[in-house]
Design a protein around this motif. Structure first.
Motif, PDB file in Angstrom:
ATOM      1  N   VAL A  33       2.269   4.998  -3.382  1.00  0.00           N
ATOM      2  CA  VAL A  33       3.278   4.172  -2.704  1.00  0.00           C
ATOM      3  C   VAL A  33       4.283   3.601  -3.722  1.00  0.00           C
ATOM      4  O   VAL A  33       5.469   3.488  -3.425  1.00  0.00           O
ATOM      5  CB  VAL A  33       2.603   3.042  -1.879  1.00  0.00           C
ATOM      6  CG1 VAL A  33       3.632   2.056  -1.355  1.00  0.00           C
ATOM      7  CG2 VAL A  33       1.806   3.640  -0.725  1.00  0.00           C
ATOM      8  N   CYS A  34       3.807   3.279  -4.921  1.00  0.00           N
ATOM      9  CA  CYS A  34       4.749   2.791  -5.949  1.00  0.00           C
ATOM     10  C   CYS A  34       5.771   3.870  -6.301  1.00  0.00           C
ATOM     11  O   CYS A  34       6.897   3.564  -6.676  1.00  0.00           O
ATOM     12  CB  CYS A  34       4.006   2.359  -7.203  1.00  0.00           C
ATOM     13  SG  CYS A  34       3.128   0.817  -6.984  1.00  0.00           S
ATOM     14  N   TRP A  51       1.341   4.311 -20.960  1.00  0.00           N
ATOM     15  CA  TRP A  51       1.558   5.052 -19.715  1.00  0.00           C
ATOM     16  C   TRP A  51       2.129   6.424 -20.049  1.00  0.00           C
ATOM     17  O   TRP A  51       2.704   6.603 -21.124  1.00  0.00           O
ATOM     18  CB  TRP A  51       2.534   4.268 -18.834  1.00  0.00           C
ATOM     19  CG  TRP A  51       1.919   3.066 -18.223  1.00  0.00           C
ATOM     20  CD1 TRP A  51       1.138   2.153 -18.851  1.00  0.00           C
ATOM     21  CD2 TRP A  51       2.023   2.656 -16.863  1.00  0.00           C
ATOM     22  NE1 TRP A  51       0.758   1.184 -17.970  1.00  0.00           N
ATOM     23  CE2 TRP A  51       1.287   1.457 -16.735  1.00  0.00           C
ATOM     24  CE3 TRP A  51       2.676   3.164 -15.751  1.00  0.00           C
ATOM     25  CZ2 TRP A  51       1.175   0.781 -15.532  1.00  0.00           C
ATOM     26  CZ3 TRP A  51       2.573   2.480 -14.554  1.00  0.00           C
ATOM     27  CH2 TRP A  51       1.824   1.309 -14.441  1.00  0.00           C
ATOM     28  N   PRO A  52       2.015   7.364 -19.112  1.00  0.00           N
ATOM     29  CA  PRO A  52       2.533   8.703 -19.390  1.00  0.00           C
ATOM     30  C   PRO A  52       4.050   8.710 -19.559  1.00  0.00           C
ATOM     31  O   PRO A  52       4.742   7.865 -18.993  1.00  0.00           O
ATOM     32  CB  PRO A  52       2.157   9.499 -18.139  1.00  0.00           C
ATOM     33  CG  PRO A  52       1.232   8.661 -17.351  1.00  0.00           C
ATOM     34  CD  PRO A  52       1.373   7.258 -17.799  1.00  0.00           C
ATOM     35  N   THR A  86      -3.464  -4.164  -8.469  1.00  0.00           N
ATOM     36  CA  THR A  86      -3.168  -4.126  -9.911  1.00  0.00           C
ATOM     37  C   THR A  86      -1.666  -4.161 -10.208  1.00  0.00           C
ATOM     38  O   THR A  86      -1.260  -4.553 -11.289  1.00  0.00           O
ATOM     39  CB  THR A  86      -3.794  -2.882 -10.585  1.00  0.00           C
ATOM     40  OG1 THR A  86      -3.281  -1.712  -9.951  1.00  0.00           O
ATOM     41  CG2 THR A  86      -5.308  -2.889 -10.509  1.00  0.00           C
ATOM     42  N   SER A  92       4.231   8.051 -13.286  1.00  0.00           N
ATOM     43  CA  SER A  92       2.801   7.837 -13.035  1.00  0.00           C
ATOM     44  C   SER A  92       2.067   9.156 -12.858  1.00  0.00           C
ATOM     45  O   SER A  92       2.648  10.143 -12.410  1.00  0.00           O
ATOM     46  CB  SER A  92       2.610   6.991 -11.778  1.00  0.00           C
ATOM     47  OG  SER A  92       2.936   5.665 -12.051  1.00  0.00           O
ATOM     48  N   LEU A 148       3.317  -7.956   2.881  1.00  0.00           N
ATOM     49  CA  LEU A 148       2.991  -7.220   1.666  1.00  0.00           C
ATOM     50  C   LEU A 148       1.563  -6.699   1.782  1.00  0.00           C
ATOM     51  O   LEU A 148       0.631  -7.474   2.000  1.00  0.00           O
ATOM     52  CB  LEU A 148       3.099  -8.141   0.446  1.00  0.00           C
ATOM     53  CG  LEU A 148       2.733  -7.500  -0.887  1.00  0.00           C
ATOM     54  CD1 LEU A 148       3.813  -6.511  -1.327  1.00  0.00           C
ATOM     55  CD2 LEU A 148       2.553  -8.568  -1.954  1.00  0.00           C
ATOM     56  N   VAL A 149       1.423  -5.380   1.650  1.00  0.00           N
ATOM     57  CA  VAL A 149       0.085  -4.782   1.674  1.00  0.00           C
ATOM     58  C   VAL A 149      -0.477  -4.826   0.253  1.00  0.00           C
ATOM     59  O   VAL A 149       0.216  -4.502  -0.705  1.00  0.00           O
ATOM     60  CB  VAL A 149       0.173  -3.309   2.160  1.00  0.00           C
ATOM     61  CG1 VAL A 149      -1.166  -2.613   2.030  1.00  0.00           C
ATOM     62  CG2 VAL A 149       0.677  -3.268   3.602  1.00  0.00           C
ATOM     63  N   LEU A 191       1.291   1.593   7.300  1.00  0.00           N
ATOM     64  CA  LEU A 191       0.213   1.591   6.322  1.00  0.00           C
ATOM     65  C   LEU A 191      -0.085   3.049   6.000  1.00  0.00           C
ATOM     66  O   LEU A 191      -0.092   3.891   6.894  1.00  0.00           O
ATOM     67  CB  LEU A 191      -1.002   0.976   7.026  1.00  0.00           C
ATOM     68  CG  LEU A 191      -2.216   0.625   6.204  1.00  0.00           C
ATOM     69  CD1 LEU A 191      -1.897  -0.604   5.365  1.00  0.00           C
ATOM     70  CD2 LEU A 191      -3.383   0.331   7.136  1.00  0.00           C
ATOM     71  N   THR A 230      -5.507   4.946 -18.202  1.00  0.00           N
ATOM     72  CA  THR A 230      -5.755   3.906 -19.199  1.00  0.00           C
ATOM     73  C   THR A 230      -6.057   2.575 -18.489  1.00  0.00           C
ATOM     74  O   THR A 230      -6.003   2.493 -17.263  1.00  0.00           O
ATOM     75  CB  THR A 230      -4.541   3.736 -20.126  1.00  0.00           C
ATOM     76  OG1 THR A 230      -3.430   3.364 -19.324  1.00  0.00           O
ATOM     77  CG2 THR A 230      -4.235   5.020 -20.862  1.00  0.00           C
ATOM     78  N   GLY A 231      -6.348   1.562 -19.273  1.00  0.00           N
ATOM     79  CA  GLY A 231      -6.594   0.242 -18.680  1.00  0.00           C
ATOM     80  C   GLY A 231      -8.070  -0.058 -18.525  1.00  0.00           C
ATOM     81  O   GLY A 231      -8.442  -1.125 -18.032  1.00  0.00           O
ATOM     82  N   ILE A 270      -3.740   5.647  -3.560  1.00  0.00           N
ATOM     83  CA  ILE A 270      -2.667   5.406  -2.583  1.00  0.00           C
ATOM     84  C   ILE A 270      -1.698   4.335  -3.117  1.00  0.00           C
ATOM     85  O   ILE A 270      -0.484   4.447  -2.934  1.00  0.00           O
ATOM     86  CB  ILE A 270      -3.262   5.053  -1.198  1.00  0.00           C
ATOM     87  CG1 ILE A 270      -3.870   6.327  -0.591  1.00  0.00           C
ATOM     88  CG2 ILE A 270      -2.211   4.443  -0.272  1.00  0.00           C
ATOM     89  CD1 ILE A 270      -4.518   6.176   0.765  1.00  0.00           C
ATOM     90  N   GLY A 271      -2.222   3.321  -3.813  1.00  0.00           N
ATOM     91  CA  GLY A 271      -1.333   2.303  -4.402  1.00  0.00           C
ATOM     92  C   GLY A 271      -0.346   2.939  -5.371  1.00  0.00           C
ATOM     93  O   GLY A 271       0.847   2.627  -5.373  1.00  0.00           O
ATOM     94  N   GLY A 313      -3.493  -3.242  -1.989  1.00  0.00           N
ATOM     95  CA  GLY A 313      -4.607  -2.304  -2.098  1.00  0.00           C
ATOM     96  C   GLY A 313      -5.574  -2.861  -3.127  1.00  0.00           C
ATOM     97  O   GLY A 313      -6.304  -3.808  -2.886  1.00  0.00           O
ATOM     98  N   PRO A 370      -7.491   4.300   1.743  1.00  0.00           N
ATOM     99  CA  PRO A 370      -6.836   3.285   0.903  1.00  0.00           C
ATOM    100  C   PRO A 370      -7.798   2.639  -0.093  1.00  0.00           C
ATOM    101  O   PRO A 370      -7.361   1.999  -1.043  1.00  0.00           O
ATOM    102  CB  PRO A 370      -6.338   2.252   1.924  1.00  0.00           C
ATOM    103  CG  PRO A 370      -6.182   3.012   3.194  1.00  0.00           C
ATOM    104  CD  PRO A 370      -7.270   4.052   3.178  1.00  0.00           C
ATOM    105  N   GLY A 414      -8.236  10.314 -17.433  1.00  0.00           N
ATOM    106  CA  GLY A 414      -7.277   9.896 -18.461  1.00  0.00           C
ATOM    107  C   GLY A 414      -6.503   8.638 -18.125  1.00  0.00           C
ATOM    108  O   GLY A 414      -5.549   8.299 -18.826  1.00  0.00           O
TER     109      GLY A 414
END
Ligand SMILES: Cc1cc2nc3c(=O)[nH]c(=O)nc-3n(C[C@H](O)[C@H](O)[C@H](O)COP(=O)(O)OP(=O)(O)OC[C@H]3O[C@@H](n4cnc5c(N)ncnc54)[C@H](O)[C@@H]3O)c2cc1C
Length: 289
Positions: free
Chosen positions: A118-119, A194-195, A36, A124, A30-31, A167, A102-103, A114-115, A33, A74, A100
């Protein structure tokens, strides 16, 4: 007792070696980044890797410019884009988008572009904005490197074109002198949510405009329209509606925030707000180079 191996590579070669070794042993690497997304998944035991490759110690610049491109590593977080000199000029849509997210500062500082790519979550911000920037994605493994467009990389909802031993080493944005203005609009239900549907609009020097919608289909959806259509809300609505009518019902994305018919209903309005933003910036001179 947990026998998980934790590797903190300092170079891309060390990272790809760790991924190759895990695969050769029949393990699941598991990579991580910014962590989160994956750290909460680990805590909830939704993922159970044999190896963790934590990119937090990679010794690489977050953002690099050369004559014709911007290169995100990355380590490039949302905040690092906001902090990079000339980001507004060289990666305008990403810069608008990063403002824009959030969080709060924790997510902006820790979450990486990049995270998010990849998701490959359809709703998003980053995946559709990278497609709007005509970005390319460089992937490395111990077998070599390859580069694909961001559009090709996103093969379906949560389905990146990424092999277990690969990667993502960079996202490369071309500098686009033909792009003269930019607008971004996202529809969400609350300030911190989230959007639901997003749209990036790029006005080109020939007066035409590119629109990239996120959250409407399972992958970002790009269309190129004439300037007269792009500027006129009624004609823009008709053009987006016409293109949507050519799609099959199951092409539309649906999730807990909104079903497909809602997304379909709001898509043209979101595109029209992104267009208004871009043309207003153009007439105010904000995007003039
Ligand atoms: C409170 C909160 C608010 C948020 N708000 C928004 C928002 O407004 N808009 C929005 O779009 N998103 C939002 N997000 C999502 C946020 O964008 C992502 O959490 C973040 O970008 C993921 O990046 P990361 O580096 O933390 O990914 P990680 O959690 O480290 O990894 C995510 C996935 O990418 C893989 N990965 C990471 N780097 C690489 C690499 N270099 N090569 C190969 N695989 C890799 C991991 O293995 C994992 O599968 C929010 C998240 C939170 C928690």
């Amino acid at each position: 007792m947990n026998n998980r191996q934790l590797v903190r590579p300092r170079t891309v070669a060390e990272a790809t070696t760790a991924l190759a070794e895990a695969e050769a042993r029949g393990g699941r690497a598991l990579v991580v980044g910014g962590g989160t997304i994956v750290v909460p998944q680990l805590t909830r035991r939704e993922v159970n890797p044999t190896d963790i490759v934590d990119l937090g110690d990679l010794e690489i610049p977050r953002v690099r410019y050369d004559e014709n491109t911007v290169r995100l590593s990355p380590a490039a977080s949302y905040q690092s884009l906001l902090d990079t000199p000339c980001a507004e000029r060289h990666m305008p849509l990403l810069h608008l988008m990063a403002q824009g997210i959030t969080g709060g500062i924790q997510i902006r500082g820790q979450g990486t572009i990049i995270g998010s790519l990849v998701c490959a979550r359809p709703f998003s911000d980053a995946p559709a904005v990278l497609v709007a920037h005509v970005a390319h994605v460089t992937l490395a493994s111990s077998r070599g490197t390859r580069t694909v467009s961001a559009e090709q990389f996103l093969t379906g909802p949560e389905q990146p074109d990424l092999r277990p031993d690969e990667l993502v080493t960079a996202v490369i944005l071309p500098l686009r002198p033909e792009a003269v203005s930019h607008g971004y609009y996202k529809l969400k239900f609350a300030e911190s949510s989230w959007p639901v549907v997003t749209c990036a609009c790029t006005v080109l020097a020939d007066g035409t405009a590119e629109f990239t919608l996120g959250g409407v289909r399972g992958v970002p959806w790009r269309m190129h329209l004439s300037g007269s259509v792009a500027r006129d809300p009624r004609r823009l609505r008709d053009a987006v509606e016409e293109r949507m009518s050519a799609l099959a019902e199951d092409d539309f994305w649906a999730d807990v925030r909104a079903d497909s018919s809602y997304r379909r209903r709001v898509a043209a309005t979101v595109a029209s707000r992104a267009s208004r933003h871009a043309f207003a910036r153009l007439s105010s001179g904000m995007d003039q180079r």
